[in-house]
Write an enzyme that holds these catalytic residues in place. Structure first.
Site, PDB file in Angstrom:
ATOM      1  N   GLY A  13       0.775  -1.233   0.000  1.00  0.00           N
ATOM      2  CA  GLY A  13       0.000   0.000   0.000  1.00  0.00           C
ATOM      3  C   GLY A  13       0.807   1.284   0.000  1.00  0.00           C
ATOM      4  N   ASN A  15       1.447   3.012  -2.632  1.00  0.00           N
ATOM      5  CA  ASN A  15       0.702   3.923  -3.527  1.00  0.00           C
ATOM      6  C   ASN A  15      -0.564   4.440  -2.857  1.00  0.00           C
ATOM      7  OD1 ASN A  15       1.872   4.204  -6.423  1.00  0.00           O
ATOM      8  ND2 ASN A  15       2.286   2.084  -5.808  1.00  0.00           N
ATOM      9  N   LYS A  66     -16.866 -15.217  -9.307  1.00  0.00           N
ATOM     10  CA  LYS A  66     -16.314 -13.864  -9.417  1.00  0.00           C
ATOM     11  C   LYS A  66     -17.420 -12.810  -9.470  1.00  0.00           C
ATOM     12  CE  LYS A  66     -12.885 -11.377 -12.116  1.00  0.00           C
ATOM     13  NZ  LYS A  66     -11.479 -11.617 -11.876  1.00  0.00           N
ATOM     14  N   MET A  91      -4.083  -7.396  -7.206  1.00  0.00           N
ATOM     15  CA  MET A  91      -3.533  -8.489  -8.014  1.00  0.00           C
ATOM     16  C   MET A  91      -4.627  -9.397  -8.583  1.00  0.00           C
ATOM     17  SD  MET A  91      -0.446  -7.674  -7.827  1.00  0.00           S
ATOM     18  CE  MET A  91       0.451  -9.070  -8.467  1.00  0.00           C
ATOM     19  N   ARG A  92      -5.581  -8.792  -9.243  1.00  0.00           N
ATOM     20  CA  ARG A  92      -6.727  -9.574  -9.712  1.00  0.00           C
ATOM     21  C   ARG A  92      -7.299  -8.898 -10.955  1.00  0.00           C
ATOM     22  NH1 ARG A  92      -9.014 -13.412  -6.910  1.00  0.00           N
ATOM     23  NH2 ARG A  92      -7.660 -13.055  -5.137  1.00  0.00           N
ATOM     24  N   LEU A  93      -7.709  -9.700 -11.927  1.00  0.00           N
ATOM     25  CA  LEU A  93      -8.353  -9.121 -13.105  1.00  0.00           C
ATOM     26  C   LEU A  93      -9.751  -8.638 -12.719  1.00  0.00           C
ATOM     27  CD1 LEU A  93      -7.518 -11.590 -16.028  1.00  0.00           C
ATOM     28  CD2 LEU A  93      -6.660  -9.260 -15.712  1.00  0.00           C
ATOM     29  N   ILE A  94     -10.139  -7.508 -13.291  1.00  0.00           N
ATOM     30  CA  ILE A  94     -11.480  -6.973 -13.027  1.00  0.00           C
ATOM     31  C   ILE A  94     -12.459  -7.622 -14.016  1.00  0.00           C
ATOM     32  CG2 ILE A  94     -12.881  -4.868 -12.997  1.00  0.00           C
ATOM     33  CD1 ILE A  94     -10.805  -4.849 -10.786  1.00  0.00           C
ATOM     34  N   ASN A 108      -5.450   1.840 -13.376  1.00  0.00           N
ATOM     35  CA  ASN A 108      -4.434   0.994 -12.744  1.00  0.00           C
ATOM     36  C   ASN A 108      -3.059   1.621 -12.957  1.00  0.00           C
ATOM     37  OD1 ASN A 108      -3.306  -1.405 -11.548  1.00  0.00           O
ATOM     38  ND2 ASN A 108      -2.743  -2.100 -13.605  1.00  0.00           N
ATOM     39  N   HIS A 110       1.009   0.437 -13.296  1.00  0.00           N
ATOM     40  CA  HIS A 110       1.806  -0.768 -13.550  1.00  0.00           C
ATOM     41  C   HIS A 110       3.285  -0.379 -13.623  1.00  0.00           C
ATOM     42  CE1 HIS A 110       2.511  -4.862 -14.891  1.00  0.00           C
ATOM     43  NE2 HIS A 110       3.361  -4.353 -15.761  1.00  0.00           N
TER      44      HIS A 110
HETATM   45  C1  GRF Z   1       3.111  -1.048  -7.633  1.00  0.00           C
HETATM   46  O1  GRF Z   1       4.392  -1.202  -8.145  1.00  0.00           O
HETATM   47  C2  GRF Z   1       2.106  -0.962  -8.738  1.00  0.00           C
HETATM   48  O2  GRF Z   1       2.633  -0.411  -9.898  1.00  0.00           O
HETATM   49  C3  GRF Z   1       1.753  -2.415  -8.973  1.00  0.00           C
HETATM   50  O3  GRF Z   1       1.761  -2.983  -7.698  1.00  0.00           O
HETATM   51  C4  GRF Z   1       2.664  -2.269  -6.863  1.00  0.00           C
HETATM   52  C5  GRF Z   1       1.922  -1.924  -5.601  1.00  0.00           C
HETATM   53  O4  GRF Z   1       2.779  -1.445  -4.617  1.00  0.00           O
HETATM   54  N1  GRF Z   1       0.509  -2.543  -9.668  1.00  0.00           N
HETATM   55  P1  GRF Z   1       2.233  -0.824  -3.284  1.00  0.00           P
HETATM   56  O5  GRF Z   1       1.384  -1.907  -2.592  1.00  0.00           O
HETATM   57  O6  GRF Z   1       1.407   0.370  -3.634  1.00  0.00           O
HETATM   58  O7  GRF Z   1       3.427  -0.483  -2.483  1.00  0.00           O
END
Ligand code: GRF
Length: 193
Positions: A13, A15, A66, A91-94, A108, A110
């Site tokens: 978390g 981000n 789902k 970590m899951r497809l929507i 998202n 990435h």
């Molecule tokens: C990030 O690198 C993001 O780009 C990817 O998953 C990671 C999440 O990191 N989708 P955090 O949990 O926000 O530290």
């Protein structure tokens, strides 16, 4: 304006924290109304609780399928008038249930320059390939794996001496600045419509 957003996350978390910090600092004109996590022991849950943000921990395996899982999450979002879903390490497809209800309102982040290195461990993939340049992509979410229309990208250089942890640190520094900024731009654009 006070746009209501939900953050979906499965991991540590960082981000999520960057988004909430931007809201608190006034650079992101939004309210983080909800954190949704699909992992009962994800670090992000404690971060949200410390900040008194509503948290829903919803594990897909406790639902029949789902669609049922996403219907429950959708109800949690609707109950809080959530307008945007921000994936941050989810970590899951929507699936169709959320995609149809939040059309063009799920984004998202990435850790690569898509379309290079989609899917899991994008940073490890880039290090293994010994690329000189990698980066961060923010994109709209569709039904594919990191395939939706690209909103913003930022590149960064890596060297042969950089370990995976070094690259992760560089990526995170970009992510934590870029993601709140891109979210704010989207909200401003939507407001002007
Ligand atoms: C990030 O690198 C993001 O780009 C990817 O998953 C990671 C999440 O990191 N989708 P955090 O949990 O926000 O530290």
């Amino acid at each position: 304006m006070n746009n209501k957003i939900a953050v979906f996350a499965s991991g540590t978390g960082t981000n999520f924290d960057a988004i909430v910090n931007a809201v608190n600092e006034g650079t992101l004109d939004a309210e983080v109304s909800l954190l949704v996590s699909d992992k009962i022991n994800a670090g992000v849950i404690e971060k949200a609780q410390k900040r008194d943000i509503d948290t829903v921990v919803c594990t897909p395996k406790s639902f029949t399928d789902k669609a049922a899982y996403e219907s429950a999450v959708l109800a949690d979002c609707r109950a809080r008038n959530v307008e945007w879903i921000i994936l941050a390490g989810y970590m899951r497809l929507i699936g169709p249930t959320l995609l149809e209800s939040y059309a063009n309102r799920i984004i998202n982040i990435h850790p690569s320059l898509l379309p290079a290195f989609p899917g899991k461990d994008a940073i490890g993939q880039a290090v293994d390939k010994k690329v000189k340049v990698t980066g961060v992509t923010v994109h709209f979410v569709d039904d594919g794996m990191d395939t939706g229309p690209i909103i913003a990208q930022e590149a960064l250089s890596i060297t042969e001496e950089d370990t995976k942890d070094d690259v992760r640190r560089k990526i995170q520094a970009v992510e934590h600045r870029l993601y709140p900024h891109v979210i704010q731009s989207l909200l401003t654009k939507e407001e002007a419509k």
